[in-house]
Design a protein around this motif. Sequence first.
Motif, PDB file in Angstrom:
ATOM      1  N   SER A   9       0.858  -1.170   0.000  1.00 36.87           N
ATOM      2  CA  SER A   9       0.000   0.000   0.000  1.00 36.87           C
ATOM      3  C   SER A   9       0.898   1.225   0.000  1.00 36.87           C
ATOM      4  N   ARG A  10       0.530   2.234  -0.791  1.00 39.21           N
ATOM      5  CA  ARG A  10       1.347   3.447  -0.832  1.00 39.21           C
ATOM      6  C   ARG A  10       0.459   4.677  -0.914  1.00 39.21           C
ATOM      7  N   MET A  11       1.017   5.795  -0.515  1.00 42.08           N
ATOM      8  CA  MET A  11       0.346   7.084  -0.604  1.00 42.08           C
ATOM      9  C   MET A  11       1.194   7.990  -1.476  1.00 42.08           C
ATOM     10  N   ALA A  12       0.537   8.710  -2.358  1.00 48.21           N
ATOM     11  CA  ALA A  12       1.238   9.652  -3.230  1.00 48.21           C
ATOM     12  C   ALA A  12       0.587  11.020  -3.110  1.00 48.21           C
ATOM     13  N   LEU A  13       1.418  12.029  -3.023  1.00 47.57           N
ATOM     14  CA  LEU A  13       0.948  13.408  -2.987  1.00 47.57           C
ATOM     15  C   LEU A  13       1.413  14.107  -4.256  1.00 47.57           C
ATOM     16  N   ARG A  14       0.481  14.719  -4.969  1.00 50.51           N
ATOM     17  CA  ARG A  14       0.838  15.550  -6.115  1.00 50.51           C
ATOM     18  C   ARG A  14       0.997  16.959  -5.563  1.00 50.51           C
ATOM     19  N   VAL A  15       2.186  17.522  -5.726  1.00 50.31           N
ATOM     20  CA  VAL A  15       2.481  18.835  -5.161  1.00 50.31           C
ATOM     21  C   VAL A  15       2.814  19.817  -6.276  1.00 50.31           C
ATOM     22  N   MET A  16       2.421  21.057  -6.076  1.00 52.75           N
ATOM     23  CA  MET A  16       2.722  22.105  -7.035  1.00 52.75           C
ATOM     24  C   MET A  16       4.005  22.799  -6.591  1.00 52.75           C
ATOM     25  N   ILE A  17       5.037  22.714  -7.449  1.00 51.42           N
ATOM     26  CA  ILE A  17       6.325  23.300  -7.088  1.00 51.42           C
ATOM     27  C   ILE A  17       6.554  24.656  -7.757  1.00 51.42           C
ATOM     28  N   GLY A  18       5.617  25.083  -8.566  1.00 52.97           N
ATOM     29  CA  GLY A  18       5.743  26.365  -9.245  1.00 52.97           C
ATOM     30  C   GLY A  18       4.769  26.425 -10.403  1.00 52.97           C
ATOM     31  N   SER A  19       5.015  27.362 -11.290  1.00 53.27           N
ATOM     32  CA  SER A  19       4.158  27.482 -12.466  1.00 53.27           C
ATOM     33  C   SER A  19       4.998  27.924 -13.658  1.00 53.27           C
ATOM     34  N   ALA A  41     -10.238   6.965   4.615  1.00 56.13           N
ATOM     35  CA  ALA A  41      -9.992   8.209   3.888  1.00 56.13           C
ATOM     36  C   ALA A  41      -9.683   9.375   4.828  1.00 56.13           C
ATOM     37  N   ASP A  42     -10.343   9.427   5.981  1.00 54.05           N
ATOM     38  CA  ASP A  42     -10.094  10.511   6.937  1.00 54.05           C
ATOM     39  C   ASP A  42      -8.663  10.459   7.471  1.00 54.05           C
ATOM     40  N   ALA A  43      -8.150   9.258   7.730  1.00 53.03           N
ATOM     41  CA  ALA A  43      -6.783   9.112   8.233  1.00 53.03           C
ATOM     42  C   ALA A  43      -5.773   9.526   7.171  1.00 53.03           C
ATOM     43  N   VAL A  44      -6.005   9.112   5.933  1.00 47.50           N
ATOM     44  CA  VAL A  44      -5.099   9.493   4.841  1.00 47.50           C
ATOM     45  C   VAL A  44      -5.128  11.007   4.634  1.00 47.50           C
ATOM     46  N   ALA A  45      -6.306  11.604   4.690  1.00 51.55           N
ATOM     47  CA  ALA A  45      -6.425  13.055   4.539  1.00 51.55           C
ATOM     48  C   ALA A  45      -5.722  13.795   5.674  1.00 51.55           C
ATOM     49  N   ALA A  46      -5.811  13.269   6.900  1.00 45.70           N
ATOM     50  CA  ALA A  46      -5.151  13.906   8.045  1.00 45.70           C
ATOM     51  C   ALA A  46      -3.634  13.865   7.883  1.00 45.70           C
ATOM     52  N   VAL A  47      -3.114  12.736   7.420  1.00 43.67           N
ATOM     53  CA  VAL A  47      -1.665  12.634   7.189  1.00 43.67           C
ATOM     54  C   VAL A  47      -1.247  13.594   6.078  1.00 43.67           C
ATOM     55  N   SER A  48      -2.047  13.669   5.027  1.00 43.40           N
ATOM     56  CA  SER A  48      -1.753  14.582   3.928  1.00 43.40           C
ATOM     57  C   SER A  48      -1.708  16.032   4.413  1.00 43.40           C
ATOM     58  N   GLU A  61      -3.274  17.052  -4.877  1.00 41.02           N
ATOM     59  CA  GLU A  61      -4.014  15.795  -4.914  1.00 41.02           C
ATOM     60  C   GLU A  61      -3.360  14.785  -3.982  1.00 41.02           C
ATOM     61  N   THR A  62      -4.185  13.984  -3.305  1.00 44.88           N
ATOM     62  CA  THR A  62      -3.701  12.900  -2.451  1.00 44.88           C
ATOM     63  C   THR A  62      -4.254  11.588  -2.981  1.00 44.88           C
ATOM     64  N   GLN A  63      -3.369  10.596  -3.150  1.00 48.86           N
ATOM     65  CA  GLN A  63      -3.780   9.287  -3.660  1.00 48.86           C
ATOM     66  C   GLN A  63      -3.314   8.196  -2.699  1.00 48.86           C
ATOM     67  N   ARG A  64      -4.086   7.124  -2.606  1.00 50.99           N
ATOM     68  CA  ARG A  64      -3.639   5.928  -1.919  1.00 50.99           C
ATOM     69  C   ARG A  64      -3.910   4.758  -2.837  1.00 50.99           C
ATOM     70  N   ALA A  65      -2.915   3.885  -2.987  1.00 50.33           N
ATOM     71  CA  ALA A  65      -3.066   2.724  -3.856  1.00 50.33           C
ATOM     72  C   ALA A  65      -2.724   1.463  -3.086  1.00 50.33           C
ATOM     73  N   ASN A  66      -3.642   0.503  -3.101  1.00 49.19           N
ATOM     74  CA  ASN A  66      -3.403  -0.808  -2.492  1.00 49.19           C
ATOM     75  C   ASN A  66      -3.191  -1.814  -3.611  1.00 49.19           C
ATOM     76  N   THR A  67      -2.218  -2.686  -3.436  1.00 48.39           N
ATOM     77  CA  THR A  67      -1.974  -3.792  -4.369  1.00 48.39           C
ATOM     78  C   THR A  67      -2.292  -5.076  -3.625  1.00 48.39           C
ATOM     79  N   ASP A  68      -3.246  -5.830  -4.156  1.00 39.66           N
ATOM     80  CA  ASP A  68      -3.666  -7.080  -3.528  1.00 39.66           C
ATOM     81  C   ASP A  68      -3.307  -8.270  -4.410  1.00 39.66           C
ATOM     82  N   LEU A  69      -3.012  -9.379  -3.759  1.00 42.96           N
ATOM     83  CA  LEU A  69      -2.825 -10.652  -4.445  1.00 42.96           C
ATOM     84  C   LEU A  69      -4.116 -11.453  -4.324  1.00 42.96           C
TER      85      LEU A  69
END
Length: 71
Positions: A9-19, A41-48, A61-69
Motif C-alpha cells: 500500500s502506498r500514498m502519493a501526494l501531487r504537489v505544485m512546485i511552481g508554475s 480516507a479521513d486518516a489518509v487526509a489527516a496525514v496529507s 491531490e492525495t492518492q492511496r493505492a493498495n496492491t492485492d494478491l
Amino acid sequence: MATFSNKSSRMALRVMIGSTPEGDPILRTLSWSNINPAADADAVAAVSAALEALLDVSISETQRANTDLVI
C-alpha cells in the motif's frame, strides 16, 4: 473460494512546485510506501494535511493505492 491478500500500500501526494510562464502548474509526486492498507480516507487526509504543513509546497491531490494478491 479466492480471496484478496494485501501485498503493498502506498500514498502519493501531487504537489505544485511552481508554475510555467503561461501560468500552468508544475506538479511533482512524493510517494510513501508501507502505508496501512486499513487506513480510512479521513486518516489518509489527516496525514496529507500534516505533511502539507511541513512542506514548502501546496498539495493538489492525495492518492492511496493498495496492491492485492488473489489467493
